[in-house]
Design a protein around this motif. Structure first.
Motif, PDB file in Angstrom:
ATOM      1  N   ASP A  63       0.842  -1.191   0.000  1.00  0.00           N
ATOM      2  CA  ASP A  63       0.000   0.000   0.000  1.00  0.00           C
ATOM      3  C   ASP A  63       0.876   1.238   0.000  1.00  0.00           C
ATOM      4  O   ASP A  63       1.650   1.467   0.922  1.00  0.00           O
ATOM      5  N   ARG A  64       0.784   2.004  -1.112  1.00  0.00           N
ATOM      6  CA  ARG A  64       1.552   3.243  -1.252  1.00  0.00           C
ATOM      7  C   ARG A  64       3.048   3.016  -1.026  1.00  0.00           C
ATOM      8  O   ARG A  64       3.721   3.773  -0.338  1.00  0.00           O
ATOM      9  N   GLY A  65       3.532   1.939  -1.609  1.00  0.00           N
ATOM     10  CA  GLY A  65       4.959   1.678  -1.582  1.00  0.00           C
ATOM     11  C   GLY A  65       5.469   0.968  -0.354  1.00  0.00           C
ATOM     12  O   GLY A  65       6.641   0.617  -0.275  1.00  0.00           O
ATOM     13  N   SER A  66       4.617   0.740   0.654  1.00  0.00           N
ATOM     14  CA  SER A  66       5.058   0.055   1.864  1.00  0.00           C
ATOM     15  C   SER A  66       4.503  -1.365   1.894  1.00  0.00           C
ATOM     16  O   SER A  66       3.332  -1.583   1.610  1.00  0.00           O
ATOM     17  N   CYS A  67       5.345  -2.315   2.242  1.00  0.00           N
ATOM     18  CA  CYS A  67       4.898  -3.693   2.363  1.00  0.00           C
ATOM     19  C   CYS A  67       3.942  -3.791   3.546  1.00  0.00           C
ATOM     20  O   CYS A  67       4.252  -3.342   4.637  1.00  0.00           O
ATOM     21  N   ASP A  68       2.781  -4.369   3.337  1.00  0.00           N
ATOM     22  CA  ASP A  68       1.779  -4.426   4.382  1.00  0.00           C
ATOM     23  C   ASP A  68       1.622  -5.853   4.898  1.00  0.00           C
ATOM     24  O   ASP A  68       1.768  -6.119   6.088  1.00  0.00           O
ATOM     25  N   LEU A  69       1.362  -6.785   4.009  1.00  0.00           N
ATOM     26  CA  LEU A  69       1.112  -8.169   4.413  1.00  0.00           C
ATOM     27  C   LEU A  69       2.010  -9.133   3.651  1.00  0.00           C
ATOM     28  O   LEU A  69       2.252  -8.964   2.453  1.00  0.00           O
ATOM     29  N   VAL A  70       2.492 -10.149   4.368  1.00  0.00           N
ATOM     30  CA  VAL A  70       3.297 -11.216   3.783  1.00  0.00           C
ATOM     31  C   VAL A  70       2.732 -12.547   4.256  1.00  0.00           C
ATOM     32  O   VAL A  70       2.508 -12.733   5.460  1.00  0.00           O
ATOM     33  N   VAL A  71       2.477 -13.473   3.333  1.00  0.00           N
ATOM     34  CA  VAL A  71       2.015 -14.789   3.725  1.00  0.00           C
ATOM     35  C   VAL A  71       3.243 -15.672   3.932  1.00  0.00           C
ATOM     36  O   VAL A  71       4.121 -15.760   3.080  1.00  0.00           O
ATOM     37  N   THR A  72       3.324 -16.287   5.119  1.00  0.00           N
ATOM     38  CA  THR A  72       4.465 -17.121   5.477  1.00  0.00           C
ATOM     39  C   THR A  72       3.971 -18.483   5.932  1.00  0.00           C
ATOM     40  O   THR A  72       2.771 -18.759   5.942  1.00  0.00           O
ATOM     41  N   THR A  73       4.905 -19.318   6.356  1.00  0.00           N
ATOM     42  CA  THR A  73       4.537 -20.624   6.897  1.00  0.00           C
ATOM     43  C   THR A  73       3.781 -20.483   8.212  1.00  0.00           C
ATOM     44  O   THR A  73       3.161 -21.439   8.676  1.00  0.00           O
ATOM     45  N   GLU A  74       3.842 -19.286   8.815  1.00  0.00           N
ATOM     46  CA  GLU A  74       3.112 -19.034  10.053  1.00  0.00           C
ATOM     47  C   GLU A  74       1.775 -18.332   9.804  1.00  0.00           C
ATOM     48  O   GLU A  74       1.100 -17.938  10.752  1.00  0.00           O
ATOM     49  N   GLY A  75       1.417 -18.159   8.534  1.00  0.00           N
ATOM     50  CA  GLY A  75       0.220 -17.430   8.196  1.00  0.00           C
ATOM     51  C   GLY A  75       0.570 -16.044   7.680  1.00  0.00           C
ATOM     52  O   GLY A  75       1.732 -15.737   7.385  1.00  0.00           O
ATOM     53  N   VAL A  76      -0.440 -15.180   7.572  1.00  0.00           N
ATOM     54  CA  VAL A  76      -0.238 -13.834   7.054  1.00  0.00           C
ATOM     55  C   VAL A  76       0.216 -12.917   8.185  1.00  0.00           C
ATOM     56  O   VAL A  76      -0.410 -12.866   9.246  1.00  0.00           O
ATOM     57  N   ILE A  77       1.316 -12.208   7.946  1.00  0.00           N
ATOM     58  CA  ILE A  77       1.870 -11.306   8.959  1.00  0.00           C
ATOM     59  C   ILE A  77       2.096  -9.918   8.356  1.00  0.00           C
ATOM     60  O   ILE A  77       2.134  -9.755   7.136  1.00  0.00           O
ATOM     61  N   ARG A  78       2.256  -8.936   9.235  1.00  0.00           N
ATOM     62  CA  ARG A  78       2.679  -7.611   8.808  1.00  0.00           C
ATOM     63  C   ARG A  78       4.191  -7.530   8.969  1.00  0.00           C
ATOM     64  O   ARG A  78       4.746  -8.077   9.920  1.00  0.00           O
ATOM     65  N   ALA A  79       4.837  -6.857   8.046  1.00  0.00           N
ATOM     66  CA  ALA A  79       6.300  -6.796   8.092  1.00  0.00           C
ATOM     67  C   ALA A  79       6.785  -5.411   7.684  1.00  0.00           C
ATOM     68  O   ALA A  79       6.251  -4.806   6.743  1.00  0.00           O
ATOM     69  N   ASP A  80       7.795  -4.943   8.363  1.00  0.00           N
ATOM     70  CA  ASP A  80       8.407  -3.651   8.091  1.00  0.00           C
ATOM     71  C   ASP A  80       9.458  -3.816   6.993  1.00  0.00           C
ATOM     72  O   ASP A  80      10.201  -4.794   6.978  1.00  0.00           O
TER      73      ASP A  80
END
Length: 374
Positions: A49-66
């Motif tokens: 969203d607007r150039g910033s990573c918001d959500l990442v799907v991982t082996t632990e589920g969907v997370i927010r990441a900086d």
């Protein structure tokens, strides 16, 4: 499902069966092995969203990441929807994206015709789905622009003529499809109606198993089409304006959706501008018939303007090549050369030499004409 182990002596990659629906495979596992040895987790960016990573799907589920560690000054290297990332393991607070894997493909456009910066819209895509609304008159030139960027990205373009239910006459619809097929050699053209489901199953089968990016102007019906493919009302939909057939930007982020029939779809905001960005190869593929004709020109550096023995002009003269196609080809070639020249000194020098050569030829032709008239 995969033998996800790192190279000799490295730690094993975590179980990643949950990432398979998102496109994880043995090659991604091999590329990720060095990061697994560092205790990082693999994940795919599903929303930016607007150039910033918001959500990442991982082996632990969907997370927010900086994304502080992967935000370079180069706009083409910023994190993007579709990227495969290495993220901090559980227990880290905050969670950071530490790196992303080398991209297989990337869809890039120019941010502005007056600037030389590129903007990456989606990464690691197999299909570039170009949505074109049949609610408005076909703009073949715009379709050619999208196709050039699609081919240049490394993905396979697919043109979807949306809102086909607004063309109830089958003969008229077939003519529209034929016009686009002529404009898009080597590209599948599908008329689709998300409203009644016609053609949606064919498109879903085409995209099954791969990653697709959905592109088009606002009002092209992208969000409605994304919902039809996903089998659920995931994306918000707004009515288009009757006055010009355009819509507001329903989609404001780039979202990655898992499709029930297999594969994933990246929906993007409507694009007002479709500027080329170093897309010479893509332009050549869009106008493959002109490139083929050019091989028969007398001169290797023929500009197809007034040169003797020009096979392209001969095809134009006998009606084999439509004038609109040649005009569009010239326009996109010039635009792409200007963009490339802004960042490549060698190309700028070549263009200046070409301008001087053509100027000298024009001057010589005028002097010869004056000599004949005396």
């Amino acid at each position: 499902m995969f033998a996800d182990t790192a190279a000799s002596g490295a730690s094993a990659v975590p179980a990643v069966d949950s990432l398979v629906p998102y496109g994880w495979d043995e090659d991604w596992a091999a590329a990720f092995a060095p990061y697994a040895a560092q205790g990082l987790l693999p994940g795919r960016v599903v929303r930016v969203d607007r150039g910033s990573c918001d959500l990442v799907v991982t082996t632990e589920g969907v997370i927010r990441a900086d994304t502080t560690y992967v935000t370079p000054h180069d706009p083409l290297r910023v994190i993007c929807t579709g990227d495969w990332a290495a993220v901090d393991p559980i227990g880290s607070d905050p969670r950071y994206v530490r790196a992303y894997l080398p991209r297989r493909t990337s869809f890039v456009r120019s941010t502005s015709s007056k600037r030389s910066e590129g903007q990456i819209l989606a990464a690691n895509v197999d299909y570039a789905v170009i949505a074109v609304s049949l609610a408005a008159e076909l703009d073949l030139g715009r379709i050619e622009r999208f196709l050039a960027l699609g081919w240049e990205s490394g993905a396979q373009p697919v043109v979807v003529l949306t809102k086909a239910d607004l063309v109830p006459d089958a003969t008229a619809l077939s003519y529209l499809v034929e016009d686009v097929e002529t404009t898009a050699p080597g590209v599948q053209v599908l008329p689709v109606s998300a409203a009644d489901g016609d053609g949606v199953d064919i498109l879903a089968a085409t995209l099954s198993g791969g990653t697709s990016v959905l592109l088009g102007q606002s009002g092209a019906g992208k969000s409605t089409l994304a919902n039809a493919l996903a089998g659920a009302d995931i994306m918000d939909v707004q009515a288009i304006r009757d006055v010009d057939g355009k819509g507001r930007h329903t989609t404001t982020t780039r979202n990655l959706l898992v499709l029930p029939g297999g594969g994933v779809l990246i929906d993007t905001p409507g694009l007002r501008g479709v500027g080329l960005y170093d897309a010479g190869t893509g332009v050549g593929q869009v106008f493959s018939e002109i490139e083929a004709l050019a091989e028969g020109c007398r001169f290797q550096d023929c500009a197809h303007v007034a040169e003797p023995g020009c096979a392209v002009l001969a095809a134009l003269e006998d009606g084999t090549l439509p004038e609109r196609r040649l005009d569009s080809y010239r326009k996109l070639i010039r635009e792409n050369q200007r963009i490339v020249a802004k960042t490549d000194a060698r190309v700028r020098a070549d263009m200046r030499r070409e301008w001087k050569r053509r100027g000298a030829e024009g001057k010589a032709a005028m002097e010869a004409k004056r000599g004949r008239l005396r």
